[in-house]
Design a protein around this motif. Structure first.
Motif, mmCIF file in Angstrom:
data_model
loop_
_atom_site.group_PDB
_atom_site.id
_atom_site.type_symbol
_atom_site.label_atom_id
_atom_site.label_comp_id
_atom_site.label_asym_id
_atom_site.label_seq_id
_atom_site.Cartn_x
_atom_site.Cartn_y
_atom_site.Cartn_z
ATOM 1 N N THR A 229 0.833 -1.219 0.000
ATOM 2 C CA THR A 229 0.000 0.000 0.000
ATOM 3 C C THR A 229 0.864 1.265 0.000
ATOM 4 O OG1 THR A 229 -0.040 0.029 2.428
ATOM 5 C CG2 THR A 229 -1.897 -1.045 1.316
ATOM 6 N N MET A 230 2.153 1.106 0.273
ATOM 7 C CA MET A 230 3.114 2.186 0.533
ATOM 8 C C MET A 230 2.836 2.909 1.853
ATOM 9 S SD MET A 230 4.447 3.698 -3.116
ATOM 10 C CE MET A 230 5.901 4.440 -2.356
ATOM 11 N N MET A 231 1.969 2.333 2.680
ATOM 12 C CA MET A 231 1.792 2.891 4.022
ATOM 13 C C MET A 231 3.097 2.776 4.806
ATOM 14 S SD MET A 231 -0.382 4.446 5.954
ATOM 15 C CE MET A 231 -2.109 4.071 5.603
ATOM 16 N N ASN A 232 3.891 1.756 4.478
ATOM 17 C CA ASN A 232 5.192 1.609 5.118
ATOM 18 C C ASN A 232 6.012 2.892 4.963
ATOM 19 O OD1 ASN A 232 7.282 0.088 6.422
ATOM 20 N ND2 ASN A 232 8.290 -0.092 4.427
ATOM 21 N N LYS A 233 5.955 3.487 3.775
ATOM 22 C CA LYS A 233 6.723 4.721 3.539
ATOM 23 C C LYS A 233 6.127 5.874 4.335
ATOM 24 C CE LYS A 233 9.375 3.354 1.690
ATOM 25 N NZ LYS A 233 10.654 2.755 2.155
ATOM 26 N N ALA A 234 4.801 5.876 4.450
ATOM 27 C CA ALA A 234 4.152 6.913 5.269
ATOM 28 C C ALA A 234 4.649 6.825 6.709
ATOM 29 C CB ALA A 234 2.632 6.736 5.213
ATOM 30 N N LEU A 235 4.688 5.600 7.248
ATOM 31 C CA LEU A 235 5.147 5.416 8.629
ATOM 32 C C LEU A 235 6.624 5.787 8.751
ATOM 33 C CD1 LEU A 235 3.362 2.018 9.451
ATOM 34 C CD2 LEU A 235 2.563 4.335 9.965
#
Ligand code: MG
Length: 400
Positions: A229-235
């Motif tokens: 989701t690229m949420m990893n990059k957000a975090l």
């Protein structure tokens, strides 16, 4: 706020010269890699404590292989399924989070690897920093949820955080090339995950099986979905904001499918300093254990004899809306990181359980983030309360 990477140097090794390591989350992906680094360290690192939440069988095997002084099972129900006689002679068993806190703070621990997945990792990281330990931090939720509180605690108690997350390890290494005031920009690279080239329409029908296949990194299920989701990059944007004390507007993200350049720092004169290596967590783990020194190790080496392409492209904000949430939470600070993190953990679980579509994950996170009762300077209790609230909101949303 100043860049904090020069704040404190780790404590010197024990009188015998080796560093005694507590590995929290030893049966997970980072934990297993940490034990490989320790095993190959020629006695520089010694395992003092291995801790796992519930994976008792794997923990027993690890204890027999590396003979730590202690093993800790955090979950008491899981612990009731094993006995001290399952462990090798010389290894003692402790149970529960309080026992883990006490052992982590023991003077016999030189470095703590914090690799317990999710929000549960905050507690023991907090205990370690409170005792002035050097923490090799793989649990990004600690800084995402409570960055300002954790950094203040470390400063007050003389604790040091050396990141294990590959991007932050790269930034930590690149920052040593200049002075804090000389940093113009920090660029985190992202593999782009398995759906880098999928159309927006087709993302809604992604299955959990597809999302669990990562092109370059082998990791646990939660972080693999976060990468898709690229949420990893957000975090990671939020993590970098607090760890390095840089404002959100100095942070950027660049998609780099080969995962060779792990992140970069641009200095005020225009020089960009990057850290390159094949994707292998053993390198950032070892760096976090050996810092400020470097040792020969077992991580894979870059092969300069073969042709290599390094591609970079900006992330697509339409297909990967999660990245914007990271910038927003890094800029607003306060309770945003905790709420985004908790909403995401619940949403990923909902997706894995078949209750949410892949594209629902970022959507429900955006909604919960926007609607939460924002607090600019929360306490740890505020953070915990909103963590629970955000999870409930996602569960309710998923049931409608
Ligand atoms: Mg990372």
């Amino acid at each position: 706020m100043p860049l904090s990477h020069r704040s404190a140097e780790p404590a010197p090794p024990s009188p015998s010269g080796c560093l005694r390591i507590a590995v929290l989350g030893s049966t997970g992906s980072v934990g297993v890699n940490t034990l490989e680094v320790i095993a190959a360290s020629q006695g520089r690192f010694v395992p003092f404590l291995l801790a796992a939440n519930r994976s008792t069988q794997a923990l027993i095997q690890q204890a027999h292989a590396c003979r730590p002084a202690w093993v800790v099972v955090v979950d008491s129900t899981a612990a009731s399924e094993m006995s001290a006689s399952d462990l090798p002679v010389g290894t003692r068993l402790a149970v529960g989070p309080e026992a883990l806190d006490d052992l982590v703070q023991s003077p016999e621990v030189d470095r703590v690897v914090s690799a317990i997945v999710g929000a549960a990792g905050l507690r023991s990281t907090w205990a370690a920093l409170e005792a002035g330990k050097t923490v090799a931090l793989a649990n990004k939720e600690t800084l995402v949820m409570a960055g300002p509180l954790v950094m203040r605690l470390a400063e007050r108690c003389g604790g040091t955080i050396v990141p294990v997350d590959s991007e932050h390890s790269a930034i930590h290494q690149a920052l040593r090339a200049g002075m804090p005031a000389e940093v113009a920009r920090i660029v985190l690279t992202a593999s782009g995950g398995p759906f880098r080239e999928r159309s927006r329409e087709s993302l809604a029908s992604v299955t959990s099986q597809e999302a669990l296949k990562h092109p370059t990194w082998s990791m646990g299920p939660k972080i693999t979905i976060d990468s898709a989701t690229m949420m990893n990059k957000a975090l990671e944007l939020i993590e970098a904001r607090w760890l390095f004390g840089v404002p959100a507007e100095k942070l950027g993200v660049l998609v780099h499918p080969q995962s060779i350049v792990h992140s970069m720092v641009e200095f005020v004169d225009g020089s960009v300093v990057a850290q390159l290596s094949p994707p292998d967590m053993k390198l950032p783990i070892q760096y976090a254990l050996s810092y400020p020194q470097r040792f020969e190790g077992v991580a894979r080496r870059f092969d300069f004899s073969t042709a290599t392409r390094l591609d970079f492209e900006p992330p697509d904000p339409v297909r990967f809306p999660a990245v914007r949430l990271g910038y927003e939470a890094a800029a607003r600070g306060g309770t945003c990181g905790a709420v985004l993190n908790a909403a995401n953990e619940a949403a990923v679980q909902g997706f894995l359980d078949g209750q949410l579509r892949f594209t629902d994950i970022a959507e429900v996170c955006a909604r919960v983030l926007n609607e939460h009762p924002f607090q600019p300077d929360p306490s740890l209790d505020d953070v915990r309360r909103l963590d629970g609230w955000a999870r409930q909101e996602v569960v309710q949303w998923a049931c409608v």
